[in-house]
Design a protein around this motif. Structure first.
Motif, short mmCIF file in Angstrom:
data_model
loop_
_atom_site.label_atom_id
_atom_site.label_comp_id
_atom_site.label_asym_id
_atom_site.label_seq_id
_atom_site.Cartn_x
_atom_site.Cartn_y
_atom_site.Cartn_z
N VAL A 82 20.02 44.84 -40.73
CA VAL A 82 21.14 45.32 -41.54
C VAL A 82 22.31 45.75 -40.67
N GLY A 83 23.52 45.30 -41.07
CA GLY A 83 24.76 45.75 -40.45
C GLY A 83 25.52 46.65 -41.41
N ARG A 84 26.61 47.21 -40.96
CA ARG A 84 27.43 48.07 -41.81
C ARG A 84 28.17 47.26 -42.87
N PRO A 85 28.49 47.88 -44.01
CA PRO A 85 29.27 47.16 -45.03
C PRO A 85 30.67 46.85 -44.51
N HIS A 86 31.26 45.78 -45.09
CA HIS A 86 32.65 45.49 -44.78
C HIS A 86 33.53 46.63 -45.27
N ALA A 94 14.41 50.96 -46.69
CA ALA A 94 13.85 50.28 -47.86
C ALA A 94 14.98 49.63 -48.65
N VAL A 95 14.61 48.88 -49.69
CA VAL A 95 15.61 48.22 -50.52
C VAL A 95 16.57 49.24 -51.11
N GLU A 96 16.06 50.43 -51.46
CA GLU A 96 16.89 51.46 -52.07
C GLU A 96 18.07 51.88 -51.20
N ASP A 97 17.96 51.66 -49.89
CA ASP A 97 19.02 52.07 -48.97
C ASP A 97 20.11 51.01 -48.79
N LEU A 98 19.88 49.82 -49.33
CA LEU A 98 20.86 48.75 -49.19
C LEU A 98 22.04 48.95 -50.13
N GLU A 99 23.19 48.44 -49.72
CA GLU A 99 24.41 48.55 -50.52
C GLU A 99 25.11 47.20 -50.60
N VAL A 100 25.80 46.99 -51.71
CA VAL A 100 26.62 45.79 -51.86
C VAL A 100 27.68 45.78 -50.76
N GLY A 101 27.86 44.63 -50.13
CA GLY A 101 28.84 44.49 -49.07
C GLY A 101 28.25 44.56 -47.68
N THR A 152 26.26 38.32 -46.90
CA THR A 152 26.66 39.62 -47.42
C THR A 152 25.91 39.91 -48.72
N ILE A 153 25.45 41.14 -48.87
CA ILE A 153 24.73 41.52 -50.09
C ILE A 153 25.72 41.57 -51.25
#
Length: 279
Positions: free
Chosen positions: A273-277, A244-251, A204-205
């Motif tokens: 990439v999967g959806r955030p929790h 890109a990295v900019e589109d990533l989110e914590v979780g 998880t990010i």
């Protein structure tokens, strides 16, 4: 007297026979070759009971099964049989998928005794580097299928990827090589592109730094790993909403395939990439 036949003529002959139809099921029923038929040329490497092993023009071994419906012909159209085959002989074949990894031969054409494959010919071969011999300017490449090949290099061989010379190659590296078959039967590497096997991390990010291109990943075991994305990093997500990295989110849940550098850092080559929790 056999006449020399060029490869395009051989393939055209196969296609022509397919279009005119050959009795595959019985002598009284003309059945055109099905559209999923694969056609090619190869040299007999081994013969077994109702089985032919060919070495194709990519130097890969292909196993063909034969049965009572397999048609054998000479290039002049004269009937032939399995008993006419010999190791080292060149064949043009048309086959469909059989059981396992083998194919079922539907049409086998015995090529002339003086048939020669096109030379020189160039192919791209992927495999694992083995037995680097810097002294003699060669290395072995083991493809996923087929036998290991010894490739020689010269002053004009171009190296791309992780190494810039033969001396940089190490056993176990993954490589792609553009290969030229020379008249004496040896294989010259025109270009070699290398990369090491990917190291995979899932988790998880827990942090993202777009400016630095870094991703902080927390694994299920609680390990915290920092991974750097580059311009060559590919991102994959359902719907393509992460580019890109900019589109990533914590979780977010991610699976990263990365190259490990000499100093123990990780450079991402592929990020899934999967959806955030969601709470």
């Amino acid at each position: 007297m056999w006449k020399k036949i060029a490869l395009p003529v051989v393939l055209a002959l196969l296609l022509g026979l397919a279009l005119t139809g050959i009795a595959l099921a019985s002598e009284s029923e003309d059945t055109p070759l099905p559209p999923e038929m694969r056609r090619g040329v190869g040299q007999i490497a081994a013969l077994g009971e109702s089985q032919i092993t060919l070495r194709d023009l990519r130097q890969e071994l292909v196993t063909l099964e034969v049965d009572e419906d397999t048609v054998f012909k000479s290039t002049s159209g004269e009937p032939a049989s399995f008993a006419d085959l010999e190791t080292g002989q060149w064949l043009a074949v048309a086959a469909v998928a059989g059981e396992g990894v083998s194919r079922l031969a539907r049409l086998v054409i015995l090529l002339p005794e003086d048939y020669q494959p096109p030379k020189p010919w160039v192919l791209w071969l992927r495999g694992r580097v083995e037995q680097v011999d810097a002294l003699n300017g060669s290395f072995d490449l083991q493809p996923r299928r087929g036998e290991e090949l010894t490739l020689v290099v010269d002053a004009d061989t171009r190296f791309q990827g992780q190494v810039d010379s033969l001396e940089g190659l190490t056993d176990g590296m993954l490589a792609e090589a553009a290969i030229l078959r020379l008249e004496d039967g040896t294989f010259l590497a025109l270009a070699v592109r290398t990369h090491s096997p990917l190291v995979w991390h899932a988790g998880t990010i827990s942090g993202v730094d777009p400016a630095a291109g870094s991703i902080i990943l927390e694994t299920r075991r609680g390990d915290v790993i920092t991974i750097t994305a580059t311009d060559e990093t590919r991102f994959r997500s359902r719907g393509g909403w992460v580019q890109a990295v900019e589109d990533l989110e914590v979780g977010m849940l991610i699976l990263v395939g990365a190259d490990e550098t000499a100093d123990g850092q990780y450079q991402a080559r592929l990020v899934l990439v999967g959806r955030p929790h969601r709470p």
